[in-house]
Enzyme design. Structure first.
Site, PDB file in Angstrom:
ATOM      1  N   ASN A 127       0.706  -1.401   0.169  1.00  0.00           N
ATOM      2  CA  ASN A 127       0.092   0.031  -0.117  1.00  0.00           C
ATOM      3  C   ASN A 127       1.092   1.267  -0.092  1.00  0.00           C
ATOM      4  O   ASN A 127       0.418   2.240  -0.359  1.00  0.00           O
ATOM      5  CB  ASN A 127      -0.897   0.017   1.388  1.00  0.00           C
ATOM      6  CG  ASN A 127      -1.614   1.212   1.667  1.00  0.00           C
ATOM      7  OD1 ASN A 127      -2.142   1.766   0.867  1.00  0.00           O
ATOM      8  ND2 ASN A 127      -0.839   1.895   2.488  1.00  0.00           N
ATOM      9  N   LYS A 174       2.336   4.439 -11.253  1.00  0.00           N
ATOM     10  CA  LYS A 174       0.899   3.446 -11.237  1.00  0.00           C
ATOM     11  C   LYS A 174       0.574   2.759 -12.457  1.00  0.00           C
ATOM     12  O   LYS A 174       0.080   1.619 -12.079  1.00  0.00           O
ATOM     13  CB  LYS A 174      -0.055   4.328 -10.764  1.00  0.00           C
ATOM     14  CG  LYS A 174      -0.065   5.162  -9.468  1.00  0.00           C
ATOM     15  CD  LYS A 174       0.424   4.245  -8.041  1.00  0.00           C
ATOM     16  CE  LYS A 174       0.255   5.010  -6.902  1.00  0.00           C
ATOM     17  NZ  LYS A 174       0.296   4.272  -5.707  1.00  0.00           N
ATOM     18  N   TYR A 219       3.631  10.405 -10.664  1.00  0.00           N
ATOM     19  CA  TYR A 219       2.757   9.608 -10.118  1.00  0.00           C
ATOM     20  C   TYR A 219       2.035   8.431 -11.192  1.00  0.00           C
ATOM     21  O   TYR A 219       1.897   7.171 -11.222  1.00  0.00           O
ATOM     22  CB  TYR A 219       1.943  10.161  -9.232  1.00  0.00           C
ATOM     23  CG  TYR A 219       0.828   9.492  -8.167  1.00  0.00           C
ATOM     24  CD1 TYR A 219       1.644   9.065  -7.274  1.00  0.00           C
ATOM     25  CD2 TYR A 219      -0.478   9.277  -8.267  1.00  0.00           C
ATOM     26  CE1 TYR A 219       0.694   8.428  -6.218  1.00  0.00           C
ATOM     27  CE2 TYR A 219      -1.279   8.735  -7.659  1.00  0.00           C
ATOM     28  CZ  TYR A 219      -0.700   8.213  -6.407  1.00  0.00           C
ATOM     29  OH  TYR A 219      -1.397   7.364  -5.568  1.00  0.00           O
TER      30      TYR A 219
END
Length: 259
Positions: free
Chosen positions: A89, A159, A155
């Protein structure tokens, strides 16, 4: 009877935010859980607040190093005797800028924090899960793992990479009783969002509230999601009920992503 009775989970970045919500949901469903974070103080506070006795254990460590990631996963096995669920996470990004102005350091930090941490913990967990022919790996992607946004390329890139790793790993271990899926939340106002949101907003030409408004307006529900929305999907993916789901990028974004 809980959906995760007898299982052991490891949650990186588990002292707050989405990781904390997932850890609490795992405990509620009968699992023993290791939560990780960089701050021993926040770890002790989380353990006290969760009030789950010996069913929760904190392992401090920096997920931006291979050694830290291996220690977190192997430490879970050392403490509880096994690992059945990994929720990779932890993650984030800082020093956002348009691509033309980006520094190598900003891109590298995002890749290490998000993608490499996911790879290192996944690889270490698989070395335990493959011999036992069972396991659940959940990676933390994002709505930005399916879409692009100006000013957030470090980012978005990390991802997207996590989703590719997730799909490939799922194909490799699909016959071994192991599933590998990513969750793709929309914007959730966690502590890290409050910390990193303002500079990210500035890179997009917005103020912080403007950034939150954009995320809300892009969704079908016209509001941000909450940590518990993601936590409940993690429980499903970690349970026997999720055995038929693998290689999937599960959107928990209020209808923002087009797929």
């Amino acid at each position: 009877m809980g959906a995760l009775d007898g299982k052991v989970a490891c949650v990186t970045g588990g002292t707050r935010g989405i990781g904390r919500a997932a850890a609490e949901a795992f405990v509620r469903e009968g699992a023993k859980v290791v939560i990780n974070g960089r701050s021993e103080e926040k770890g002790k506070q989380a353990i006290a607040e969760m009030d789950a006795g010996d069913d929760v254990h904190f392992i401090g460590g920096d997920v931006k190093t291979r050694e830290g990631c291996e220690a977190i996963v192997n430490g879970t096995v050392d403490h509880f005797g096994q690992i059945d669920i990994l929720f990779a996470n932890a993650g984030g990004a800082s020093n956002h800028a348009p691509v033309v102005d980006l520094t190598d350091e900003a891109m590298q930090d995002s890749l290490v924090w998000n993608f490499w941490h996911t790879f290192w913990t996944m690889q270490t967990a698989l070395k335990h899960m493959i011999p036992q022919q069972s396991g659940r790996i959940i990676t933390m992607s994002s709505v930005e793992g399916k879409m692009g946004k100006p000013g957030l390329s470090i980012y978005v890139t990390a991802k997207h990479a996590i989703n590719g790793l997730t799909k490939s790993a799922a194909q490799e271990v699909g016959t071994m009783g192991i599933t590998v899926n990513s969750v793709c939340p929309g914007a959730i106002e966690t502590d890290i969002m409050k910390a990193e949101g303002p500079p990210a907003a500035a890179a997009m030409g917005l103020d912080y509230q403007g950034l939150l408004d954009v995320f809300a307006e892009e969704s079908a529900i016209k509001r941000l999601n909450e940590t518990r929305d993601v936590a409940e999907i993690c429980v499903l993916l970690a349970s026997d009920a999720g055995a038929g789901i693998t290689g999937s990028m599960i959107s928990v974004d209020g209808g923002t992503s087009p797929y």
